[in-house]
Design an enzyme around this catalytic site. Sequence first.
Site, PDB file in Angstrom:
ATOM      1  N   CYS A  76      -9.949  -6.447   1.668  1.00 30.04           N
ATOM      2  CA  CYS A  76      -9.923  -4.922   2.117  1.00 30.04           C
ATOM      3  C   CYS A  76     -11.163  -4.545   2.441  1.00 30.04           C
ATOM      4  O   CYS A  76     -11.874  -3.222   2.853  1.00 30.04           O
ATOM      5  CB  CYS A  76      -9.201  -4.153   1.269  1.00 30.04           C
ATOM      6  SG  CYS A  76      -7.356  -4.791   0.852  1.00 30.04           S
ATOM      7  N   ASN A 130      -6.270  -9.253  -7.714  1.00 26.94           N
ATOM      8  CA  ASN A 130      -5.793 -10.216  -6.914  1.00 26.94           C
ATOM      9  C   ASN A 130      -7.224 -11.027  -6.663  1.00 26.94           C
ATOM     10  O   ASN A 130      -7.028 -12.031  -5.836  1.00 26.94           O
ATOM     11  CB  ASN A 130      -5.835  -9.640  -5.092  1.00 26.94           C
ATOM     12  CG  ASN A 130      -6.416  -7.499  -5.896  1.00 26.94           C
ATOM     13  OD1 ASN A 130      -6.164  -7.374  -6.647  1.00 26.94           O
ATOM     14  ND2 ASN A 130      -7.150  -7.635  -4.357  1.00 26.94           N
ATOM     15  N   THR A 171       0.929  -1.649  -0.218  1.00 32.19           N
ATOM     16  CA  THR A 171      -0.149  -0.493  -0.242  1.00 32.19           C
ATOM     17  C   THR A 171       0.601   1.427  -0.155  1.00 32.19           C
ATOM     18  O   THR A 171       0.856   2.225  -0.399  1.00 32.19           O
ATOM     19  CB  THR A 171      -0.792  -0.087   1.270  1.00 32.19           C
ATOM     20  OG1 THR A 171      -1.793  -1.314   1.528  1.00 32.19           O
ATOM     21  CG2 THR A 171      -1.472   1.440   1.381  1.00 32.19           C
ATOM     22  N   THR A 230      14.156   3.885   9.890  1.00 33.51           N
ATOM     23  CA  THR A 230      14.822   3.112   9.684  1.00 33.51           C
ATOM     24  C   THR A 230      14.442   2.702   9.146  1.00 33.51           C
ATOM     25  O   THR A 230      13.375   1.484   9.773  1.00 33.51           O
ATOM     26  CB  THR A 230      14.956   2.629  11.799  1.00 33.51           C
ATOM     27  OG1 THR A 230      15.476   4.198  11.931  1.00 33.51           O
ATOM     28  CG2 THR A 230      16.730   2.254  11.820  1.00 33.51           C
ATOM     29  N   SER A 280       4.538  -7.501  -1.893  1.00 38.51           N
ATOM     30  CA  SER A 280       4.378  -6.895  -1.020  1.00 38.51           C
ATOM     31  C   SER A 280       4.579  -7.801   0.311  1.00 38.51           C
ATOM     32  O   SER A 280       4.696  -9.368  -0.834  1.00 38.51           O
ATOM     33  CB  SER A 280       2.746  -6.990  -0.183  1.00 38.51           C
ATOM     34  OG  SER A 280       2.475  -7.268   1.348  1.00 38.51           O
ATOM     35  N   GLY A 281       5.774  -8.061   0.971  1.00 40.61           N
ATOM     36  CA  GLY A 281       6.300  -9.404   1.341  1.00 40.61           C
ATOM     37  C   GLY A 281       5.015 -11.005   1.842  1.00 40.61           C
ATOM     38  O   GLY A 281       5.005 -11.534   1.720  1.00 40.61           O
ATOM     39  N   HIS A 282       4.201 -10.112   2.778  1.00 44.55           N
ATOM     40  CA  HIS A 282       3.450 -11.350   2.731  1.00 44.55           C
ATOM     41  C   HIS A 282       2.569 -12.052   2.438  1.00 44.55           C
ATOM     42  O   HIS A 282       1.288 -12.828   2.524  1.00 44.55           O
ATOM     43  CB  HIS A 282       2.721 -10.247   4.419  1.00 44.55           C
ATOM     44  CG  HIS A 282       0.976  -9.334   4.113  1.00 44.55           C
ATOM     45  ND1 HIS A 282      -0.019 -10.358   4.119  1.00 44.55           N
ATOM     46  CD2 HIS A 282       1.298  -8.442   3.323  1.00 44.55           C
ATOM     47  CE1 HIS A 282      -0.852  -9.188   3.502  1.00 44.55           C
ATOM     48  NE2 HIS A 282       0.263  -7.892   3.202  1.00 44.55           N
ATOM     49  N   GLN A 316       0.398  -9.140  -7.373  1.00 45.36           N
ATOM     50  CA  GLN A 316      -0.101 -10.795  -6.752  1.00 45.36           C
ATOM     51  C   GLN A 316       0.564 -11.250  -8.052  1.00 45.36           C
ATOM     52  O   GLN A 316       0.602 -13.105  -7.799  1.00 45.36           O
ATOM     53  CB  GLN A 316      -1.196 -11.064  -7.187  1.00 45.36           C
ATOM     54  CG  GLN A 316      -2.794 -10.460  -6.233  1.00 45.36           C
ATOM     55  CD  GLN A 316      -2.424 -11.175  -4.599  1.00 45.36           C
ATOM     56  OE1 GLN A 316      -2.036 -12.039  -4.474  1.00 45.36           O
ATOM     57  NE2 GLN A 316      -2.998 -10.796  -3.856  1.00 45.36           N
TER      58      GLN A 316
HETATM   59  C1  LIG Z   1      -2.527  -7.244  -0.684  1.00 43.48           C
HETATM   60  C2  LIG Z   1      -2.362  -6.287  -2.048  1.00 43.48           C
HETATM   61  C3  LIG Z   1      -2.332  -4.863  -1.677  1.00 43.48           C
HETATM   62  C4  LIG Z   1      -1.393  -4.251  -0.665  1.00 43.48           C
HETATM   63  O1  LIG Z   1      -1.123  -5.367   0.249  1.00 43.48           O
HETATM   64  P1  LIG Z   1      -0.316  -4.753   1.949  1.00 43.48           P
HETATM   65  O2  LIG Z   1       1.439  -5.275   1.476  1.00 43.48           O
HETATM   66  O3  LIG Z   1      -1.136  -5.515   2.683  1.00 43.48           O
HETATM   67  O4  LIG Z   1      -0.589  -3.147   1.611  1.00 43.48           O
HETATM   68  C5  LIG Z   1      -2.090  -4.615  -3.292  1.00 43.48           C
HETATM   69  N1  LIG Z   1      -2.163  -3.935  -4.067  1.00 43.48           N
HETATM   70  C6  LIG Z   1      -2.732  -6.232  -4.376  1.00 43.48           C
HETATM   71  C7  LIG Z   1      -2.812  -6.966  -5.720  1.00 43.48           C
HETATM   72  C8  LIG Z   1      -2.706  -6.999  -3.066  1.00 43.48           C
HETATM   73  O5  LIG Z   1      -3.386  -7.537  -3.701  1.00 43.48           O
END
Ligand SMILES: *Cc1c(COP(=O)(O)O)cnc(C)c1O
Length: 394
Positions: A326, A152, A73, A238, A200-202, A180
């Site tokens: 979201c 996504n 984000t 940091t 995004s890492g997660h 994605q």
């Molecule tokens: C999950 C997602 C995001 C947001 O990622 P975060 O690291 O959770 O902020 C943005 N774009 C897409 C397509 C996503 O699937």
Amino acid sequence: MERTVYLDNNATTQVAPEARDVMTPFFDKLYGNPSSMHAFGGQVARFVARAREEVAQFINSDPDEIIFTSCATESDNTAIRGTAEYFGKDTKIITTAVEHPAVLQPCRRLKAMGHKVVELPVDSVGRLDTDRLRAELKGTRNALVTAMWANNETGTLFPIEEIAGICKEYGAICHTDAVQVAGKIPVDVKKVPVDMLSMSGHKFHAPKGIGILYVRKGARLKPFMLGGHQEGGRRAGTENVPYIVALAKACELARLGMDAENARIAALRDRLEAGILAKCPNVRVNGDRANRLSNTLNVSFEYIEGEAIAYHLSDLGICISTGSACASGSLDPSHVIRAMGVPFIAVHGSVRFSLSRYNTDADIDYVLDNLPGVVKKLRDLSPFGPDSDPTTFK
Ligand SMILES: *Cc1c(COP(=O)(O)O)cnc(C)c1O
């Protein structure tokens, strides 16, 4: 709950044990600040530099084109708002109707502030008409195009190489939300000439709270976070060293395992899809089945609510989602499914299954054993059905 079958990997993923393990020394042994003068901090800076090299290798960029952020984000906001701030109100911003809110909301904010912003429509399977993009770019200067690589909710892939090529032709700046695709298809910024790219890492087995923004050398944008010289002055704050190191490990795992894992995941997804279509009547698959991520399946169960399906499956330990995480919490149907013009009887019944490398054949069997019964029960309770008057669907 006896069992968890996690099929919501486009919302977030399990942290890979390998990624978790590399973090731990950075909490209590290597806890120095990479910006410090002393050698104690300096050794940490070297780990950050090595992580940056690994992330760069993952997308075939140079290490100094990688900015670590707190999440995708932030990466999306930085790319879009930072470019708009650099070029001012003359920048036209072109995006698509099916972007993640992390792209759509900043674009809409900029529109409210007086920028020219266009949201391109998609067709019934979520494809973009690149002739529309060309038409919007005609006569622009420093336009910003932000289009996601893969959706996504449906997994539909945009032709990002073609989009980036069109941007070059018109001198436009190209950003892609590639969250994605990370770990699912190879990303090579030398081949796909985008100027900026978010990850995004997660979403690929690193922890929550770490993101990547690739910024091509020479790309012009104002930093979003001010207050320090970190990340080459492009992102103050940091560095989140433990998560940066874990992210690099997740990149390495994805880079090495991508081909084998995705073939296996695609086979599981295809078996799930075929099983649902065989066992449940009045179902439609949403998205571009010919051109879609290997792990994603979005289906509409007509005449019933996706939320009700997800709720009942949750009781059985099966985790799926409706719309995007979201957007859930509201009962508004997904903007992605609506943008594709999916008929009303199917819009509300759309759910997403998204797999990862940790899913097994037994997971798919469990869903196929339980889902048809849930769907039948809800259909028996539904006031709507194939014979009801379509004008009542309002
Ligand atoms: C999950 C997602 C995001 C947001 O990622 P975060 O690291 O959770 O902020 C943005 N774009 C897409 C397509 C996503 O699937």
